[in-house]
Design an enzyme around this catalytic site. Structure first.
Site, short mmCIF file in Angstrom:
data_model
loop_
_atom_site.label_atom_id
_atom_site.label_comp_id
_atom_site.label_asym_id
_atom_site.label_seq_id
_atom_site.Cartn_x
_atom_site.Cartn_y
_atom_site.Cartn_z
N LYS A 131 10.88 -32.31 -51.43
CA LYS A 131 10.96 -33.77 -51.41
C LYS A 131 10.53 -34.35 -52.76
CE LYS A 131 8.17 -34.17 -47.90
NZ LYS A 131 7.97 -32.74 -47.67
N THR A 132 9.40 -33.87 -53.23
CA THR A 132 8.91 -34.37 -54.51
C THR A 132 9.87 -33.98 -55.63
OG1 THR A 132 6.66 -34.21 -53.67
CG2 THR A 132 6.92 -34.36 -56.06
N ASP A 148 6.86 -41.52 -52.93
CA ASP A 148 6.56 -40.19 -52.39
C ASP A 148 5.51 -40.32 -51.28
OD1 ASP A 148 6.65 -37.46 -52.10
OD2 ASP A 148 5.68 -36.97 -54.00
N GLU A 149 5.42 -39.35 -50.40
CA GLU A 149 4.39 -39.33 -49.33
C GLU A 149 4.42 -40.62 -48.51
OE1 GLU A 149 2.53 -36.63 -48.84
OE2 GLU A 149 2.45 -35.60 -50.76
N GLN A 179 3.16 -34.58 -41.67
CA GLN A 179 2.06 -34.51 -42.62
C GLN A 179 1.31 -35.83 -42.72
OE1 GLN A 179 2.60 -32.11 -46.31
NE2 GLN A 179 4.74 -32.13 -45.73
N ARG A 216 0.26 -25.32 -47.88
CA ARG A 216 0.00 -25.34 -49.32
C ARG A 216 0.22 -23.96 -49.94
NH1 ARG A 216 1.53 -29.47 -50.00
NH2 ARG A 216 1.97 -29.45 -47.79
#
Ligand code: ATP
Ligand code: MG
Length: 673
Positions: A48-49, A239-240, A270, A627
């Protein structure tokens, strides 16, 4: 009919990026999608990033001037890193691009428009400490009549005002829902808020929330400003997005306008900031707010080996509230199944992590590629100790280092003064904790101490209490001072030799300092846990001086990078971080520690949080494990000797227990000599 005349976008030199080769199909469609609203929703590590980064490059490649692009990220560091990547991809000057956190962008906009809001351009921004000072001065002058009712302290008021703003509810509603016990004093609370707001205006200062709230007000109330920014920000990327709250969501909507070109990316699985007002509804309702929005889903995970991904998928499947997603691994099989490591004690846990880090490093893994993740900051203490004593460099991103925290330093000040009766800094720190003691009376007390027998080397002439009570403490401080003096008596034996460090800490925290913490800090419970942890660590030392020098050395390492003019450390280092701070990041090797039920998930979420609280904890677990790129270690100590009620046996986290057996590989840890 006006004549139509079209200006061709001036194209910058093309970057030559082969978008199709570097992105998968859905990433590519998102990156190259025509202007308009777009939502990229996908699981962890699916790029995504990366999609946002390439989108920025693509826009620049198509001649969009950098100053017309706004990129909102979770940290300023994330924005910087993304822009660095973009700079490496294209030749355009990305310095002109607007990128950063909501707060930093808010700040920039407000500087340019301060006067509209009755502020001067050079307004100051208060940190939490300043904010508290200001609130206290407001309270002092407020002449509140609250009778016998409890009235919230400055910290709590700040928290309440902030929460109301961030979730966009009235103070009245907030009090009714979350702070019903302050109901009887609501009127006074409202009054304090008015005074606080006025005071900020008068002193030309803003708090962090103002940086968002005032932008939203500014844009809402001023059509011309709103139109200006909507023109300026032709493309807005976030983002996020799953962790935005109502206020941030409004800010984005106002900045890009209804037909704006807004691309948001996020993963509902998330969402881990609901306790701060984040609303996953922002992502779920996106389509409603932007009916023309295109949705892109990415179903491939590029980050993790299949073994890690299988575990993550299995875990999150236990949540009922989620957009179902299938996430398939792009990578082929890794070297190992995630390890389930149960160790006896927290010290053994730290020893395991440190030893394994050294081995991995020997095998060629860079320290930068290793992270230790935990649920709460205080979980890192033992590990910080162990890494320090083995000389393994680490950087810590979960807030202050353990030993820089006020309460740890306060307790250490008691101990240091008991050990070294000439220690002026510790003495001053202690007496300043007293009610009604400022710098002047503190200095007077210190001078008197210097003139007394107490300061002489060798055995104590009299009990601490006798010596200390002779000092000129202001009237308001007398009673507490007496308790301090008695506490100091407990820290030494009859002749003034310090007792064992763990019992010193115990005396301080169980007595006068415990009371102090409960009135002073809004998160007193958390801080008590810190001190329990400190005491557990101290139990390894029999000598107070030795313990204190260890502390000092650790603190010394801490401040190295913080001194003015110091170069940022470029050294390779292991990362220690809470999961909350690890969002969006990745490492080859991840150690998730303290995975015991009651620690992770947190006891509160188990006992009285209800299913939603547990699901949020599980999302946090999902963020933790996702992660890891190559190796994942799930570690938990069987005995918790930090518990308030002595040594407690604990079980593995339910998030581990509920996983199919074959997804983890149990490691048996033995102590060798
Ligand atoms: P998170 O949910 O944790 O924020 P994310 O969805 O933002 O993750 P990224 O951090 O963008 O994912 O990507 C994860 C990793 O996968 C990165 O190392 C990234 O470079 C890599 N990656 C993503 N897409 C691709 C691709 N198409 N080809 C190769 N590598 C990719
Ligand atoms: Mg990301």
């Amino acid at each position: 009919m006006p004549r139509e005349y079209r200006i061709q976008q001036h194209r910058g030199p093309a970057s030559g990026i082969d978008y199709q080769a570097e992105l998968n199909e859905s990433q590519y469609s998102a990156v190259t999608s025509p202007p308009g609203a777009a939502l990229v929703i996908a699981g962890a590590g699916s790029g995504k990033t990366r999609t946002l980064t390439y989108r920025v490059a693509y826009l620049l490649d198509n001649g969009i001037p950098p100053e017309n692009i706004l990129l909102l990220t979770f940290t300023n560091k994330a924005a910087r890193e993304m822009l660095e990547r973009v700079s490496a991809l294209v030749s355009t000057d990305t310095n002109r691009l607007w990128g950063g956190t909501f707060h930093s962008i808010g700040n920039r906009i407000l500087r340019l428009n301060a006067q509209r809001l009755g502020y001067q351009r050079g307004f100051s921004i208060m940190d939490r400490e300043d904010q508290k000072d200001l609130m206290e001065s407001v309270l002092a002058g407020a002449e509140l009549d609250v009778g016998n009712y409890r009235f919230p302290k400055a910290d709590v008021l700040i928290e309440m005002f902030s929460l109301a703003l961030n979730v966009c509810v009235s103070l009245h509603e907030l009090i009714e829902e979350r702070y019903p016990y302050f109901g009887p004093v609501e009127e006074s609370i409202q009054k304090v808020r008015e005074l606080y707001e006025r005071k900020k205006q008068e002193t030309n200062t803003m708090d962090f929330d103002d940086l968002l709230v005032r932008v939203v007000d500014l844009l809402r109330d001023n059509v011309d400003v709103r139109e200006y920014y909507q023109r300026q920000f032709q493309f807005v990327l976030v983002d996020e997005y799953q962790d935005t709250n109502k206020l941030q969501c409004d800010m984005v909507d106002l900045l890009c306008g209804e037909n704006g070109n807004l691309m948001v990316v996020g993963d509902d699985a998330q969402s881990i900031y609901s306790w701060r007002g984040a609303d996953v509804g922002n992502i779920l309702n996106f389509q409603r707010r932007y009916p023309k929005a295109k949705t892109f889903k990415i179903e491939t995970n590029y980050r993790s080996v299949p073994e890690v991904l299988a575990l993550a998928n299995a875990s999150i499947a236990n949540n009922s509230a989620q957009i179902p997603k299938t996430l398939l691994p792009a990578r082929s099989g890794g070297k190992m199944t995630p390890a389930l490591v149960s160790v006896d004690t927290p010290s053994a846990q730290a020893a395991f992590v440190a030893q394994r880090i050294l081995e991995l490093h020997e095998e060629g893994v860079e320290l930068d590629e290793i992270a230790v993740l935990y649920r709460a900051h205080f979980h890192s203490l033992e590990i910080q100790m162990e890494l320090t004593s083995r000389g393994i460099p680490f950087q810590i991103t979960s807030g202050l280092r353990f030993f820089e925290q006020a309460h740890v330093k306060d307790v250490a000040a008691f101990m240091k003064f008991a050990v070294n009766r000439r220690d002026e800094v510790s003495f001053m720190r202690l007496v300043r904790l007293l009610p009604g003691v400022g710098n002047a009376s503190a200095s007077r007390m210190w001078s008197a101490w210097l003139a007394s027998d107490g300061v002489k080397d060798g055995p104590l002439a009299q009990k601490f209490s006798a010596l200390l009570m002779a000092l000129p403490a202001p009237k308001k401080a007398q009673e507490t001072w007496q308790q301090y003096a008695w506490t100091l008596d407990e820290l030494v034996d009859e002749v003034g030799t310090p007792v064992a460090p763990a019992s010193m800490i115990h005396s301080v925290t169980e007595g006068v300092y415990g009371d102090y913490m409960r009135t002073k800090f809004k998160n007193a419970e958390q801080r008590e846990q810190d001190l329990d942890q400190l005491s557990a660590f101290a139990s390894r030392f029999s000598d107070a001086t030795e313990f204190l020098s260890q502390l000092a050395l650790l603190t010394g390492v801490d401040t190295e990078g913080n001194q003015p003019g110091a170069q940022p450390q470029e050294k390779e280092a292991v990362t220690l971080t809470t999961t909350h701070q690890a969002k969006g990041l990745e490492w080859k090797i991840v150690f998730a520690v303290w995975l015991a039920d009651g620690m992770f998930p947190h006891r509160r979420a188990i006992d009285d949080g209800g299913p939603e609280a547990l699901e949020e904890e599980r999302r946090l677990f999902y963020v933790t494990v996702t992660r890891a790129k190559d190796e994942l270690y799930l570690v938990f100590p069987v005995i918790n000797h930090q518990a308030r009620d002595g040594n407690v046996l604990q079980r593995a986290s339910r998030f581990i227990e509920e996983l199919p057996d074959e997804l983890v590989d149990p490691w048996k840890i033995t102590a060798g000599w």
